[in-house]
Enzyme design. Structure first.
Site, PDB file in Angstrom:
ATOM      1  N   ARG A 215       0.861  -1.178   0.000  1.00 28.05           N
ATOM      2  CA  ARG A 215       0.000   0.000   0.000  1.00 28.05           C
ATOM      3  C   ARG A 215       0.896   1.226   0.000  1.00 28.05           C
ATOM      4  O   ARG A 215       1.929   1.262   0.680  1.00 28.05           O
ATOM      5  CB  ARG A 215      -0.917   0.033   1.227  1.00 28.05           C
ATOM      6  CG  ARG A 215      -1.992  -1.052   1.241  1.00 28.05           C
ATOM      7  CD  ARG A 215      -3.049  -0.796   0.174  1.00 28.05           C
ATOM      8  NE  ARG A 215      -4.147  -1.762   0.243  1.00 28.05           N
ATOM      9  CZ  ARG A 215      -4.202  -2.889  -0.451  1.00 28.05           C
ATOM     10  NH1 ARG A 215      -3.195  -3.210  -1.268  1.00 28.05           N
ATOM     11  NH2 ARG A 215      -5.242  -3.710  -0.351  1.00 28.05           N
TER      12      ARG A 215
ATOM     13  N   GLU B 270      -3.209   7.559  -4.689  1.00 29.78           N
ATOM     14  CA  GLU B 270      -3.331   6.685  -5.847  1.00 29.78           C
ATOM     15  C   GLU B 270      -4.641   6.980  -6.549  1.00 29.78           C
ATOM     16  O   GLU B 270      -5.702   6.841  -5.924  1.00 29.78           O
ATOM     17  CB  GLU B 270      -3.279   5.224  -5.407  1.00 29.78           C
ATOM     18  CG  GLU B 270      -3.092   4.238  -6.550  1.00 29.78           C
ATOM     19  CD  GLU B 270      -2.893   2.818  -6.039  1.00 29.78           C
ATOM     20  OE1 GLU B 270      -1.790   2.273  -6.218  1.00 29.78           O
ATOM     21  OE2 GLU B 270      -3.850   2.273  -5.457  1.00 29.78           O
TER      22      GLU B 270
ATOM     23  N   HIS C  14      -0.604  -0.062 -10.394  1.00 27.68           N
ATOM     24  CA  HIS C  14      -1.273  -1.093  -9.597  1.00 27.68           C
ATOM     25  C   HIS C  14      -1.534  -2.349 -10.453  1.00 27.68           C
ATOM     26  O   HIS C  14      -2.634  -2.889 -10.485  1.00 27.68           O
ATOM     27  CB  HIS C  14      -2.583  -0.549  -9.024  1.00 27.68           C
ATOM     28  CG  HIS C  14      -2.951  -1.160  -7.703  1.00 27.68           C
ATOM     29  ND1 HIS C  14      -3.265  -0.414  -6.603  1.00 27.68           N
ATOM     30  CD2 HIS C  14      -3.044  -2.454  -7.316  1.00 27.68           C
ATOM     31  CE1 HIS C  14      -3.553  -1.224  -5.588  1.00 27.68           C
ATOM     32  NE2 HIS C  14      -3.425  -2.466  -6.000  1.00 27.68           N
TER      33      HIS C  14
END
Length: 335
Positions: free
Chosen positions: A246, A274, A293
């Site tokens: 993360r 993000e 991602h």
């Protein structure tokens, strides 16, 4: 439960045929009675309320609405939630656990592509492949046949932060390679680390002794900015940080400051925020390799998540225990 329990999809509808391609969907329908054309994305829809009234199994995925008390009241026969993705934190509620409803997750299946991505990045970083790609692109020529000093994966020290599912899978994938792995995790003791086959180190010691540091810890209040300016300064000059966990585990301002000196490099598949703002320096820094991602299940990999759920549905229908049951007590320190 009946022999073929009533089931209901609850996820973003466009994902259903990707996660459950025809052969998997057919196999699922042999275990549960489910209508693939009826996919819940809003439990307040009257059609969904009617479907919930007879639902015994929810097949959830990305985009599943929260299963709060009102939803559970509308599903009095619900016995199990089978999640065709990783974390269940985003949609589960205390009421779900209080009612004794079983929850299963495909997080273990999702761990494999993340571990594979990380392994690939470790090996590429060990060769300094990204920097040499840019050098070749700039020069359009490169002397071939000579030995490039300072690179290579023989004995490269890899520090793994977090013995999560992904961290453990990465340890397995690293075994065939001549790399020296170590682990930092406050929830792992020396005996468990020995079973995993890696030395256990305090985080500071791991950071200061690793050529490559890869993050696999969950995002919790305690792990926010786990790596800040002090921790990043401990990493040796020339070392590489990989983050597929993360973004909030890393203080990005501190990381950008380190990257600007050229002392460290970073491979980031997750960021904070993000997505990154368009003016983020991370897009332009030559020693930052940022991907959107991608490490988790993508493309044909999402069918592996569906397969996990199908196998769980088969166990459930046969009266067997779930292989990937989620324990509420583990959620606080899970991804």
């Amino acid at each position: 439960m009946t022999e073929r329990p009533h089931a209901q999809f609850a996820m973003t509808a466009q994902y259903v045929p990707l996660v459950f391609p025809p052969e998997l969907l057919a196999r699922l329908r042999r275990s549960v009675e489910i209508d693939p054309a009826l996919v819940a994305h809003d439990f307040t829809d009257p059609r969904m309320r009617a479907a919930l009234a007879r639902t015994e199994v929810l097949i959830t995925g990305w985009g599943c609405p929260r299963l709060d008390a009102a939803v559970l009241d509308a599903a009095p026969h619900l016995r199990a939630v089978l999640h065709a993705a990783g974390s269940v934190k985003g949609f589960t509620t205390p009421e779900l656990w209080q009612r004794g409803i079983l929850v299963s997750s495909a997080a273990a299946a999702n761990a494999l592509p993340v571990a594979e991505y990380t392994l690939a990045m470790i090996l590429l970083a060990g060769k300094d492949a990204f920097a040499f790609r840019d050098l070749l692109r700039a020069r359009r020529t490169f002397p071939c046949g000579g030995i490039v000093p300072g690179i290579g994966n023989y004995g490269r020290r890899v520090g793994i932060v977090g013995a999560s599912r992904i961290g453990r899978r990465l340890i397995e994938l690293l075994r065939p390679h001549d790399l020296a792995a170590s682990l930092a995790d406050p929830y792992v003791d020396q005996a468990e680390a020995a079973r995993l086959g890696v030395p256990l180190l305090p985080l500071d010691d791991l950071l200061s002794s690793s050529d490559i540091v890869t993050l696999h810890a969950p995002q919790t209040p305690e792990t926010r900015h786990l790596l800040g300016a002090r921790e990043l300064a401990l990493m040796p000059t020339g070392s590489v940080l990989i983050n597929t966990a993360r973004g909030a585990l890393v203080d990005h301002d501190a990381l950008i400051a380190e990257l600007r000196t050229g002392r460290l490099s970073a491979v980031l598949d997750v960021t904070d925020p993000e997505p990154l703002p368009a003016d983020s320096p991370l897009f332009d820094l030559p020693n930052a390799f940022v991907t959107p991602h991608l490490a988790g299940s993508q493309g044909n990999e999402v069918a592996r998540l569906g397969l996990t759920v199908v196998e769980e549905a088969e166990r459930l229908s046969a009266g067997d225990g779930l292989l990937y049951a989620v324990d509420q007590a583990d959620l606080e320190r899970a991804a």
